[in-house]
Scaffold this active site. Structure first.
Site, mmCIF file in Angstrom:
data_model
loop_
_atom_site.group_PDB
_atom_site.id
_atom_site.type_symbol
_atom_site.label_atom_id
_atom_site.label_comp_id
_atom_site.label_asym_id
_atom_site.label_seq_id
_atom_site.Cartn_x
_atom_site.Cartn_y
_atom_site.Cartn_z
ATOM 1 N N CYS A 10 26.045 -18.782 2.902
ATOM 2 C CA CYS A 10 26.249 -17.368 2.592
ATOM 3 C C CYS A 10 26.708 -17.219 1.147
ATOM 4 O O CYS A 10 26.858 -18.206 0.428
ATOM 5 C CB CYS A 10 27.236 -16.739 3.572
ATOM 6 S SG CYS A 10 28.963 -17.050 3.193
ATOM 7 N N ASP A 21 -9.830 1.987 -4.130
ATOM 8 C CA ASP A 21 -11.195 1.641 -4.506
ATOM 9 C C ASP A 21 -12.087 1.997 -3.316
ATOM 10 O O ASP A 21 -11.622 2.116 -2.181
ATOM 11 C CB ASP A 21 -11.264 0.140 -4.808
ATOM 12 C CG ASP A 21 -12.662 -0.314 -5.197
ATOM 13 O OD1 ASP A 21 -13.352 0.452 -5.881
ATOM 14 O OD2 ASP A 21 -13.053 -1.423 -4.799
#
Length: 777
Positions: A79, A471
């Site tokens: 951690c 597109d």
């Protein structure tokens, strides 16, 4: 692409784009180098910008010449506590250029200018970090894999010791409850035993942290337990240490669930495969040893071990691990198959096209692991906040301990105890761990659904999209033209189609391919005619002799030049062209025989995807190199808000700039190759069909592993859920801390209650974040 727009009257030009697109998808590797140059040819698209987008961070650091990079696996870097300690120790060391932490994968990447990595390893060892070198300047360490093997035995031993410590701590509390004092010999002995067996590692880490002037949770907890012992609270000191160790163990297990969300994909590829030998026999070999080009056999129900291309047989394949598709996909000779997918029905053979370490699945896992190392905006904010928060609470605890006794004459023991409770509450672990767990869970959920997100920054930014540019070819449409209309003008339809297919079969144009494919179905296997004197007519079509007679297959311009265009022909041509279709005419020397309409068909998922995007309040715009009529016809069909045709790559880039100026956060969807400048300039670039092209997988911010546009609304909804859970976690962590800070000052909270609060907050935010893992199922 420029040539495609030089002839305004060449109605077939839209399908030249389709051909280019299809070729690039089929031969993605070949175009990687060209793509790299294409990105650099546009002044508005700078490579630095692409690098910045790729790592999801604004703090891009250029490495000096001669700098080396080493990667360590650190099993006890669980951690931000350990990260802070390592950062403080290494960042001031001469020769260290950059440190990159990936807590979820327990990896540390160090860029340095030292002669060797030994000084770095020595520093890590000095602060008890179990660092194993796994890569040095791109070279993997073959011994690294065996290092974590002992951890399984160690984990079992820790749980046994923790259990013994818990029993001792509970007995100490029981003795106190039935009448013994906190300093009675049995109580002290039991407490000492509990602290030693459960808290030795905490004390070691705490001492290292204090030596390095780092106020992490181990330092704070060591101070708190020692303080409790000094003031004679032996049972509580023991219980606090046991509870803290228990919370650390449970938190580590919970974090492993997030870490394993992606690692589980690795188990999807079988270790062995049946490989064809030179003598024609089949032999079981290790998948990692199989060379590219080898032929592999897969039986029904088996997982496919390596990427490849079907060479014999047919089947349906469950591609959910790669693309997220729930329905099996039919495969025939020539189709691609991916490692980790499941052969549902028939047995087949395929040619291996990628080694095990370079399969599509392996690249997905690598990309997500890399994405975990890039800090999302919320995570950067929380990390900065935690650096300020911890010292402030520590100073507050000192004030609580010193001010009332010294200035007000109040009892020392009472206020020292309150200060110790504050120290326990000061740990920001729950707050800091809440963001990476949530982001990793979101990345894992998306990957399992066939959406590959390149960093937490894009996962968070997705909910802010206001406009999406798309597109046309290969994105909204299939990218493969097919025959949609046959308008017979004279003669018999079958004969006329056979003539057209005979000429089309000699051409490699995609429109000709559509005509040929149509005849293969409509002609029921009937062979085409022999063609002599075949000639391609540039920009117009083709011609050739069949049975001694000239025939022509071409566009509107060709019929005009032959002077055989009639009003009837003109009317049919106009109707087809107005509908956005390419018109192909088959004619003899005297008259047109038939007009064939060819179009790139819309994907079944496109209409639903656009509707879902509109429901989310997102504007849609089509950007295509095709003619304006085709663009508007397709846009109207699927419900797109705006359509712009006849666009070169630089025109698409200008359109994205325009959308950014008017709408803020803008996404661009393309194939990752032709649309590179626009994809790079957009806020988030989406690559379609990334499972079929290496370049799309590498260049896009988000890669959709199949060709389903509906994944984009899915991604946006996931982004919204991620943002909501991030806010919930921050509120939970800070809210619980605030409540117990007030309780501590009021004298209500005890030490063990503070530990429970810290443990509870950590587990709450972890499990809340893990909810995202299953959110797209």
């Amino acid at each position: 692409m420029t040539n495609r727009h030089q002839h305004e009257h060449e109605h077939v030009h839209s399908h030249e784009h389709a051909h280019t697109h299809a070729d690039q998808h089929e031969h993605g590797n070949k175009h990687d180098h060209q793509h790299a140059h294409a990105c650099c040819d546009h002044g508005d698209v700078k490579m630095a910008g692409n690098v910045e987008k790729a790592i999801g961070s604004s703090d891009v650091v250029s490495l000096p010449a001669g700098a080396s990079t080493v990667v360590y696996s650190i099993e006890n870097m669980d951690c931000p506590t350990e990260e802070g300690l390592i950062r403080n120790k290494l960042s001031g060391m001469t020769g260290i250029v950059r440190l990159d932490f990936n807590l979820m994968q327990r990896k540390l990447t160090v860029s340095h200018t030292l002669e060797s990595q030994e000084p770095i390893q020595a520093v890590l060892t000095s602060i008890s970090m179990q660092a194993v070198l796994i890569s040095e300047d791109g070279r993997s360490n073959q011994d690294a894999a065996v290092a974590p093997a002992a951890n399984i035995a160690n984990a079992s031993r820790k749980w046994w010791l923790l259990g013994a410590g818990a029993i001792a701590a509970i007995l100490a509390e029981v003795f106190t409850y039935i009448g013994s004092t906190e300093i009675a010999s049995p109580v002290v002995l039991l407490s000492v035993f509990a602290i030693l067996v459960s808290g030795t590692s905490t004390y070691k880490k705490g001492w290292i942290a204090l030596k390095n002037f780092n106020l992490n949770i181990n330092a704070l907890m060591s101070i708190a337990v020692t303080g409790a012992i000094i003031i004679g609270q032996w049972p509580e000191a023991a219980m606090v240490m046991v509870l803290f160790s228990l919370s650390e163990a449970i938190e580590a297990m919970s974090l492993d669930r997030a870490r394993n969300a992606i690692r589980g994909l690795m188990a999807m590829t079988p270790e062995k495969a049946s490989v064809l030998q030179a003598d024609g026999s089949w032999q079981e070999l290790e998948a990692k040893s199989i060379a590219i080009g080898a032929t592999v056999r897969v039986a029904p129900g088996e997982r496919i071990p390596l990427d490849g291309e079907l060479s014999k047989g047919q089947s349906s394949v469950n591609q959910a691990p790669i693309t997220g598709e729930s329905i099996p996909v039919a495969k025939i000779v020539g189709d691609k198959v991916f490692a980790g997918t499941i052969n549902e029905t028939g047995s087949f053979e395929y040619r291996v096209t990628a080694a095990q370490t370079d399969s599509t699945l392996a690249r997905i896992i690598h990309a997500v692991e890399e994405a975990q190392g890039s800090r999302a905006p919320t995570q950067r904010f929380v990390d900065s906040f935690a650096k300020v928060y911890t010292p402030i609470v520590f100073v507050l605890a000192l004030g609580v301990m010193l001010v009332p006794p010294l200035l007000l004459g109040l009892p020392w023991m009472v206020w020292v105890y309150k200060a110790l409770v504050l120290l326990v509450i000061a740990c920001p672990c729950a707050l800091v761990v809440s963001t990476p767990v949530t982001v990793v869970s979101g990345l894992a959920a998306a990957a399992k659904a066939g959406i590959l997100i390149k960093g937490g920054v894009y996962l968070e930014e997705g909910r802010k999209l206001k406009s999406l540019a798309l597109d046309k070819t290969g994105t909204i449409t299939q990218g493969k033209p097919v025959v949609t209309d046959i308008k017979l003008l004279t003669g018999e339809q079958d004969t006329v189609l056979q003539l057209a297919a005979s000429l089309a079969g000699r051409s490699d144009h995609p429109v000709s391919g559509a005509v040929t494919s149509h005849w293969k179905t409509a002609g029921n296997g009937t062979a085409v005619f022999e063609v002599s004197d075949f000639e391609a007519l540039t920009g117009r079509g083709v011609k050739g002799q069949i049975a001694g007679k000239w025939y022509y297959l071409g566009n509107h311009r060709l019929i005009e030049e032959l002077k055989i265009c009639s009003p009837t022909t003109e009317a049919v041509l106009y109707a087809l062209e107005a509908a956005g279709k390419t018109a192909v005419i088959i004619a003899d020397e005297q008259r047109p025989l038939a007009i064939i309409g060819v179009a790139d068909t819309v994907r079944e998922s496109s209409r639903q995807a656009i509707a879902e995007l509109h429901a989310l309040g997102i504007r849609t715009v089509m950007l295509t190199g095709d003619n304006e009529l085709t663009a508007k016809a397709i846009a109207k069909d699927v419900g797109i808000d705006d359509a712009r045709g006849n666009l070169l790559p630089e025109d698409k880039l200008a359109a994205i700039n325009d959308e950014l100026a008017n709408h803020g956060t803008v996404g661009m969807v393309g194939d990752g190759i032709n649309d590179a400048p626009a994809l790079a300039k957009s806020s988030i670039g989406f690559a379609m069909g990334a499972a079929g092209t290496d370049t799309a997988l590498e260049t896009a911010d988000i890669a959709l592993m199949d060709d389903d546009l509906r994944k984009i609304p899915q991604f946006i909804r996931l982004s919204q859920r991620t943002a909501a859970i991030l806010k919930q976690n921050i509120a939970l962590a800070l809210g619980i801390k605030l409540v117990f800070l007030i309780m501590a000052v009021m004298g209500i909270a005890t030490l063990w209650m503070a530990v429970f609060a810290d443990m509870g907050a950590s587990l709450l935010v972890i499990f809340n974040g893990l909810r995202l893992v299953k959110s797209l199922k």
